[in-house]
Design a protein around this motif. Structure first.
Motif, PDB file in Angstrom:
ATOM      1  N   LEU A  60       0.842  -1.204   0.000  1.00  0.00           N
ATOM      2  CA  LEU A  60       0.000   0.000   0.000  1.00  0.00           C
ATOM      3  C   LEU A  60       0.870   1.243   0.000  1.00  0.00           C
ATOM      4  N   SER A  61       0.685   2.093  -0.992  1.00  0.00           N
ATOM      5  CA  SER A  61       1.368   3.381  -1.063  1.00  0.00           C
ATOM      6  C   SER A  61       0.337   4.452  -1.389  1.00  0.00           C
ATOM      7  N   LEU A  62       0.656   5.679  -1.015  1.00  0.00           N
ATOM      8  CA  LEU A  62      -0.188   6.822  -1.344  1.00  0.00           C
ATOM      9  C   LEU A  62       0.630   7.805  -2.156  1.00  0.00           C
ATOM     10  N   ARG A  63       0.210   8.055  -3.383  1.00  0.00           N
ATOM     11  CA  ARG A  63       0.907   9.030  -4.216  1.00  0.00           C
ATOM     12  C   ARG A  63       0.380  10.430  -3.907  1.00  0.00           C
ATOM     13  N   ILE A  64       1.279  11.344  -3.641  1.00  0.00           N
ATOM     14  CA  ILE A  64       0.870  12.731  -3.396  1.00  0.00           C
ATOM     15  C   ILE A  64       0.694  13.423  -4.739  1.00  0.00           C
ATOM     16  N   GLU A  65      -0.533  13.784  -5.059  1.00  0.00           N
ATOM     17  CA  GLU A  65      -0.826  14.434  -6.341  1.00  0.00           C
ATOM     18  C   GLU A  65      -0.481  15.927  -6.292  1.00  0.00           C
ATOM     19  N   TRP A  66      -0.855  16.585  -5.191  1.00  0.00           N
ATOM     20  CA  TRP A  66      -0.534  18.000  -5.019  1.00  0.00           C
ATOM     21  C   TRP A  66      -0.731  18.421  -3.567  1.00  0.00           C
ATOM     22  N   MET A  67      -0.113  19.547  -3.232  1.00  0.00           N
ATOM     23  CA  MET A  67      -0.297  20.158  -1.925  1.00  0.00           C
ATOM     24  C   MET A  67      -0.480  21.664  -2.119  1.00  0.00           C
ATOM     25  N   TYR A  73      -1.434  13.465  10.507  1.00  0.00           N
ATOM     26  CA  TYR A  73      -0.606  12.265  10.385  1.00  0.00           C
ATOM     27  C   TYR A  73      -1.261  11.096  11.132  1.00  0.00           C
ATOM     28  N   LEU A  74      -1.794  11.373  12.318  1.00  0.00           N
ATOM     29  CA  LEU A  74      -2.413  10.314  13.121  1.00  0.00           C
ATOM     30  C   LEU A  74      -3.689   9.796  12.465  1.00  0.00           C
ATOM     31  N   MET A  75      -4.458  10.680  11.839  1.00  0.00           N
ATOM     32  CA  MET A  75      -5.637  10.235  11.100  1.00  0.00           C
ATOM     33  C   MET A  75      -5.233   9.358   9.925  1.00  0.00           C
ATOM     34  N   LEU A  76      -4.223   9.802   9.200  1.00  0.00           N
ATOM     35  CA  LEU A  76      -3.790   9.051   8.019  1.00  0.00           C
ATOM     36  C   LEU A  76      -3.219   7.685   8.419  1.00  0.00           C
ATOM     37  N   GLU A  77      -2.484   7.639   9.517  1.00  0.00           N
ATOM     38  CA  GLU A  77      -1.939   6.363   9.991  1.00  0.00           C
ATOM     39  C   GLU A  77      -3.067   5.389  10.322  1.00  0.00           C
ATOM     40  N   GLN A  78      -4.101   5.865  10.981  1.00  0.00           N
ATOM     41  CA  GLN A  78      -5.219   4.997  11.348  1.00  0.00           C
ATOM     42  C   GLN A  78      -5.975   4.527  10.107  1.00  0.00           C
ATOM     43  N   LEU A  79      -6.158   5.423   9.133  1.00  0.00           N
ATOM     44  CA  LEU A  79      -6.856   5.028   7.907  1.00  0.00           C
ATOM     45  C   LEU A  79      -6.034   4.007   7.125  1.00  0.00           C
ATOM     46  N   MET A  80      -4.737   4.226   7.013  1.00  0.00           N
ATOM     47  CA  MET A  80      -3.888   3.295   6.273  1.00  0.00           C
ATOM     48  C   MET A  80      -3.827   1.923   6.939  1.00  0.00           C
ATOM     49  N   SER A  81      -3.999   1.895   8.264  1.00  0.00           N
ATOM     50  CA  SER A  81      -3.944   0.628   9.009  1.00  0.00           C
ATOM     51  C   SER A  81      -5.291  -0.062   9.110  1.00  0.00           C
ATOM     52  N   SER A  82      -6.335   0.597   8.635  1.00  0.00           N
ATOM     53  CA  SER A  82      -7.699   0.107   8.846  1.00  0.00           C
ATOM     54  C   SER A  82      -8.102  -1.035   7.929  1.00  0.00           C
ATOM     55  N   GLY A  83      -7.391  -1.198   6.813  1.00  0.00           N
ATOM     56  CA  GLY A  83      -7.787  -2.198   5.833  1.00  0.00           C
ATOM     57  C   GLY A  83      -8.893  -1.732   4.904  1.00  0.00           C
ATOM     58  N   LYS A  84      -9.311  -0.468   5.030  1.00  0.00           N
ATOM     59  CA  LYS A  84     -10.414   0.052   4.223  1.00  0.00           C
ATOM     60  C   LYS A  84      -9.979   0.534   2.844  1.00  0.00           C
ATOM     61  N   LEU A  85      -8.721   0.881   2.695  1.00  0.00           N
ATOM     62  CA  LEU A  85      -8.287   1.525   1.455  1.00  0.00           C
ATOM     63  C   LEU A  85      -8.150   0.540   0.301  1.00  0.00           C
ATOM     64  N   LYS A  86      -8.536   1.013  -0.888  1.00  0.00           N
ATOM     65  CA  LYS A  86      -8.430   0.224  -2.113  1.00  0.00           C
ATOM     66  C   LYS A  86      -7.709   1.043  -3.174  1.00  0.00           C
ATOM     67  N   LYS A  87      -6.989   0.369  -4.020  1.00  0.00           N
ATOM     68  CA  LYS A  87      -6.227   1.057  -5.055  1.00  0.00           C
ATOM     69  C   LYS A  87      -7.137   1.907  -5.936  1.00  0.00           C
ATOM     70  N   GLY A  88      -6.664   3.105  -6.208  1.00  0.00           N
ATOM     71  CA  GLY A  88      -7.437   4.030  -7.033  1.00  0.00           C
ATOM     72  C   GLY A  88      -8.248   5.024  -6.228  1.00  0.00           C
ATOM     73  N   GLN A  89      -8.438   4.787  -4.936  1.00  0.00           N
ATOM     74  CA  GLN A  89      -9.193   5.732  -4.126  1.00  0.00           C
ATOM     75  C   GLN A  89      -8.394   7.017  -3.915  1.00  0.00           C
ATOM     76  N   ARG A  90      -9.133   8.108  -3.666  1.00  0.00           N
ATOM     77  CA  ARG A  90      -8.510   9.413  -3.481  1.00  0.00           C
ATOM     78  C   ARG A  90      -8.812   9.929  -2.072  1.00  0.00           C
ATOM     79  N   ILE A  91      -7.802  10.550  -1.472  1.00  0.00           N
ATOM     80  CA  ILE A  91      -7.888  11.047  -0.099  1.00  0.00           C
ATOM     81  C   ILE A  91      -7.542  12.530  -0.076  1.00  0.00           C
TER      82      ILE A  91
END
Length: 377
Positions: free
Chosen positions: A207-214, A339-357
């Motif tokens: 599981l990786s998250l690509r940063i599109e923009w900030m 960061y803490l929200m993102l860590e919990q979401l990444m560890s939740s098992g909910k994320l699927k490839k192609g989703q946007r955050i």
């Protein structure tokens, strides 16, 4: 330009969770009296547990640098070791010292290797600014990786002992020995913790998250200061720095206490949040349908409904099933919260490839906002 991926994320929350009824056991009672503001503030903010780098006797267990270093150590294993890190970028609003900077103190705790170090100061957006520095470094090829962190250790700032000199001074002046709401309010809002991410120029693992923009937006050009420390606010709305006060007033006026103008907060924090969110989405042509999860850093659940309604009125309604928060369980960790929200979401098992955050971070200090848009890979 390289693509930039969040390949690892780790957190560190000190000691055991602290329930609402335990808070004054850790922070103490100002003037030996229970706070009148505590129950009102807690009822509105919706926080049920938080973490303190303190014992029940108010003795510190970790510095901010140590909290951050512990989170960063969670990124290391046999595939990515401390010697492999090329850049360290850390953000906080509660550094242990005025100087040296927070990030160099974290680097000292890690003791890993010679590398570039960046400290992002400020308030809640400091964590996002630290992330953006790492993102830009990897994106332009300056480094192949970057460790970015957000952290706070506010508990030691909120100990009753720091306010008792002001209470004694008020008694001597024959005034009511009550600490102003703008100081007492924040004693029940803030908590400790740290989290860190590893950025790399290629995806790694399952599981990786690509940063599109900030994006970042500041409204300081038109609004006065709302949240501050090491200063006091004057009648004309400007703030006077601690260095311009006689040193005895640092204690008798609690100059170093964290303070917030709650009237300004209520008037502008949501309005400018909606305005800046719409600016970011319009700039990058992102619609609500392009967002699968929104992680909004809110200091209080009091603001959630208002933020949702504001988005809806602005034509960027994001349905509530897409909102992901953990404020209730970990509290408001300022620069570390997103960061803490993102860590919990990444560890939740909910994320699927192609989703946007979408990451959304407001900062009430002088109304600054930061955003990041991520794709699950």
């Amino acid at each position: 330009m390289n693509e930039v991926y969040i390949n690892r994320i780790a957190k560190f929350l000190p000691n055991a969770p602290v329930a609402n009824e335990e808070m004054e056991q850790y922070l103490g009672k100002i003037n030996d009296k229970e706070s009148k503001a505590r129950r009102i503030v807690l009822r509105n903010n919706g926080i049920q547990t938080r973490y303190y780098a303190l014992t029940k006797e108010g003795i510190p267990t970790h510095t901010n640098a140590q909290l951050t270093a512990e989170a960063i150590r969670g990124l290391f294993d046999e595939k990515f070791q401390p010697k492999d890190a090329e850049l360290l970028s850390c953000g906080t609003s509660s550094p242990d010292f005025l100087m040296p900077s927070h990030a160099v103190m974290v680097h000292g705790e890690l003791g890993n290797r010679n590398m570039e170090v960046n400290s992002a100061s400020g308030n809640c957006c400091a964590g996002m600014n630290a992330l953006k520095f790492g993102y830009m470094s990897v994106k332009c090829g300056n480094t192949k990786n970057a460790i970015c962190a957000g952290s706070e250790r506010m508990s030691s700032w909120m100990l009753a002992d720091h306010f008792n000199k002001e209470v004694e001074n008020l008694k001597e002046l024959e005034e009511q020995p009550i600490i102003a709401f703008n100081k007492d309010f924040l004693r029940w809002m803030l908590s400790d913790g740290a989290a860190a991410v590893l950025l790399e120029d290629k995806p790694q693992g399952e599981l990786s998250l690509r940063i599109e923009w900030m994006e970042g937006y500041s409204y300081a050009y038109e609004l006065e200061t709302c949240m501050y420390a090491g200063a006091d606010k004057l009648e004309d709305g400007t703030i006077k720095p601690f260095s311009d006060y006689p040193s005895e007033e640092w204690l008798t006026k609690s100059i170093f206490a964290v303070k917030q103008d709650t009237k300004l907060l209520d008037k502008y924090i949501l309005a400018k949040g909606v305005d800046s969110m719409k600016k970011a989405m319009d700039k990058h042509q992102v619609t609500p349908e392009d967002i699968d999860y929104i992680l909004p850093h809110v200091s209080s659940h009091y603001f959630v409904d208002g933020l949702y309604d504001g988005f809806a009125k602005a034509g960027i309604e994001i349905t509530r099933d897409k909102w992901f928060l953990n404020l209730k369980d970990v509290g408001n960790v300022g620069a570390g919260s997103v960061y803490l929200m993102l860590e919990q979401l990444m560890s939740s098992g909910k994320l699927k490839k192609g989703q946007r955050i979408m990451l959304c971070v407001p900062e009430s200090a002088r109304f600054t906002y930061a955003y990041a848009y991520l794709t699950v890979c």
